[in-house]
Structures are given as C-alpha cells and as structure tokens.
Design a protein around this motif. Structure first.
Motif, PDB file in Angstrom:
ATOM      1  N   VAL A   1       0.845  -1.193   0.000  1.00 15.46           N
ATOM      2  CA  VAL A   1       0.000   0.000   0.000  1.00 15.46           C
ATOM      3  C   VAL A   1       0.882   1.246   0.000  1.00 15.46           C
ATOM      4  CG1 VAL A   1      -1.943  -1.094   1.204  1.00 15.46           C
ATOM      5  CG2 VAL A   1      -0.101  -0.036   2.530  1.00 15.46           C
ATOM      6  N   PRO A   2       0.330   2.366  -0.445  1.00 11.62           N
ATOM      7  CA  PRO A   2       1.089   3.619  -0.324  1.00 11.62           C
ATOM      8  C   PRO A   2       1.303   3.986   1.143  1.00 11.62           C
ATOM      9  CG  PRO A   2      -0.719   3.859  -1.913  1.00 11.62           C
ATOM     10  CD  PRO A   2      -0.938   2.560  -1.185  1.00 11.62           C
ATOM     11  N   ALA A   3       2.486   4.514   1.451  1.00 10.65           N
ATOM     12  CA  ALA A   3       2.698   5.103   2.769  1.00 10.65           C
ATOM     13  C   ALA A   3       1.770   6.309   2.893  1.00 10.65           C
ATOM     14  CB  ALA A   3       4.150   5.515   2.940  1.00 10.65           C
TER      15      ALA A   3
ATOM     16  N   LEU B   1       2.882   8.863  -3.004  1.00 11.77           N
ATOM     17  CA  LEU B   1       2.457   7.794  -3.903  1.00 11.77           C
ATOM     18  C   LEU B   1       0.947   7.649  -3.864  1.00 11.77           C
ATOM     19  CD1 LEU B   1       3.195   5.381  -5.757  1.00 11.77           C
ATOM     20  CD2 LEU B   1       3.309   3.972  -3.676  1.00 11.77           C
ATOM     21  N   GLU B   2       0.320   7.636  -5.033  1.00 10.64           N
ATOM     22  CA  GLU B   2      -1.126   7.484  -5.139  1.00 10.64           C
ATOM     23  C   GLU B   2      -1.451   6.104  -5.698  1.00 10.64           C
ATOM     24  OE1 GLU B   2      -3.222   9.629  -4.045  1.00 10.64           O
ATOM     25  OE2 GLU B   2      -1.950  11.382  -3.739  1.00 10.64           O
TER      26      GLU B   2
ATOM     27  N   GLU C   1       8.816  -2.763  -6.369  1.00 14.09           N
ATOM     28  CA  GLU C   1       9.931  -1.921  -5.925  1.00 14.09           C
ATOM     29  C   GLU C   1       9.563  -0.447  -6.059  1.00 14.09           C
ATOM     30  OE1 GLU C   1      13.370  -3.132  -8.101  1.00 14.09           O
ATOM     31  OE2 GLU C   1      13.423  -5.142  -7.202  1.00 14.09           O
ATOM     32  N   THR C   2       8.294  -0.150  -5.883  1.00 11.99           N
ATOM     33  CA  THR C   2       7.781   1.204  -6.057  1.00 11.99           C
ATOM     34  C   THR C   2       8.164   2.074  -4.863  1.00 11.99           C
ATOM     35  OG1 THR C   2       5.886   0.288  -7.250  1.00 11.99           O
ATOM     36  CG2 THR C   2       5.722   2.573  -6.511  1.00 11.99           C
ATOM     37  N   ALA C   3       8.782   3.201  -5.139  1.00 13.28           N
ATOM     38  CA  ALA C   3       9.137   4.132  -4.061  1.00 13.28           C
ATOM     39  C   ALA C   3       7.868   4.641  -3.389  1.00 13.28           C
ATOM     40  CB  ALA C   3       9.944   5.295  -4.617  1.00 13.28           C
TER      41      ALA C   3
END
Length: 219
Positions: free
Chosen positions: A50-52, A57-58, A88-90
């Motif tokens: 999930v996004p932080a 990040l959306e 590996e999405t920031a």
C-alpha cells in the motif's frame, strides 16, 4: 470496470462492518477471527503493498499473491503481474518487510467512534516495543489529505499505510474498528482482537505474542 470493482469492494467492506461483532476475540485452538471469517491457527497472511499514508504515492493497494492473473500454465504473457511483495515502487509499504519479527497490524478508519484516537495508543505501544516488534497502522478508505494532516498533528512515527479502496480490508475480512492482527515472524496469524484497547491491554497482547513466538521457536 475499475469503477465497478471499487463499488464492489466498497459494498463488501460496508457489509462486513455492519455485521461484524466488536467484542475482543482470542486466538486459540479453534482459530482466530479478524472479521466475519474464522481463520485456522498459523493462517498465512495474504501479501499486500500500500502507499505510505504520509507520502506522495497514489493508487490502490496491490493484493496480488502471485505473478499471473489467470490459472493458466504457463502464464500468458499478457496476464503477467508483479506480486505485492515483489514491487519496488518508491513510497510503498510491503507487509512482507515486517515478517522478520513479530508484527502487530492495526486496521482502522476515522468513521468509527474514537478509532482514530486509538492509533495514539498504538503509537505509544509502538515506541515501547520498537526494535522487538513491528507495527503497521493501516487506514481504510479515509480522505488522504485528512489522513496526512492527522499523522502530522499527532506526530505518529509508526508506519502508516493507506488502503484507498478497502481491498486489503476485504482480503483480511476486517470488520470492526479497530481490528488488530498479531502475527508470528514469517507472517502467520497468532491471534486477533476487535475493539478499543488501552495501552496496558495492547501491551499485554504484544507480550502474549512475544511469549508465543518464543514458545514456537523452542518447538
């Protein structure tokens, strides 16, 4: 299709909330319950990313458990996908990153009375057990800007994730608010509870998790 999926997830999540009990539930020989469904002992937690919540990040949660959208073997090239724990999405939080030690996941949403305030208790206990136990606070379907403001105002330092469309909550069968999952190292369920806890009560739950972990390690 995306709108229909979001609507379906929202309706499922609402149905779970309406019928779920808010009594605290113990893990044990008959299994544990997060929401509607009982789970067996040592139930492997489904993977998610999930996004932080405080980040930029959306997007919706990634709840893919494998690398193929179909059951076809071999997987068609056009059905390939990246499983949740391999992205590996920031700015993303992957639940598998917490599986190296005991873990407490707090599922919550601000529409529940006092549910947001309960995260202050989680933050307090997180600070006490930091380094020995992982904590993940997972907000479900709240307004993102309000959530960012809340994190900043309350000064939470624990990891907070954002389940925008409720996909993770549906995957876990989450009902009442807050719902806690207590997790063995490696990502299997030790027990669960639903409803508000004081800091001493949550600490007691964490101590039980640590004791169960030590017992499991001794075999």
């Amino acid at each position: 299709m995306r709108d229909r999926y979001s609507l379906l997830v929202g309706l499922l999540f609402l149905a779970v909330i309406v019928v779920a009990t808010v009594n605290t539930l113990e893990g044990g020989g008959v299994g544990s319950t997060l929401g509607l469904d009982p789970f067996p002992d040592r139930w492997p937690l489904p993977e998610f990313a999930v996004p932080a919540a405080a980040g930029q990040l959306e997007g919706d949660a990634n709840v893919a458990q494998d690398d193929c959208e179909t059951a076809t073997i071999p997987c068609p090239d056009d059905a390939r996908r990246t499983p949740a724990c391999r992205i590996e999405t920031a700015g993303a939080i992957r639940v598998c990153e917490f599986f190296g030690q005991p873990l407490v996941i707090s599922f919550w949403f601000s529409k529940g009375d006092g549910c947001a305030e309960q995260q202050d208790v989680v933050e307090n206990v997180y600070e006490r057990y930091r380094g020995r136990v992982g904590f993940l606070s997972l907000d479900i379907r709240d307004d993102r800007d309000r959530l960012r403001d809340l994190i900043s105002q309350q000064g939470w330092r624990m990891p907070v994730g954002y389940d925008r469309d409720g996909a993770v909550a549906s995957l876990y069968g989450v009902g009442g608010c807050p719902t806690f999952a207590y997790v063995y190292p490696g990502g299997t369920l030790q027990s669960a509870s639903i409803g508000d806890l004081t800091a001493p009560q949550l600490s007691q739950r964490v101590d039980r998790l640590l004791a169960a972990t030590r017992a499991a390690e001794r075999g």
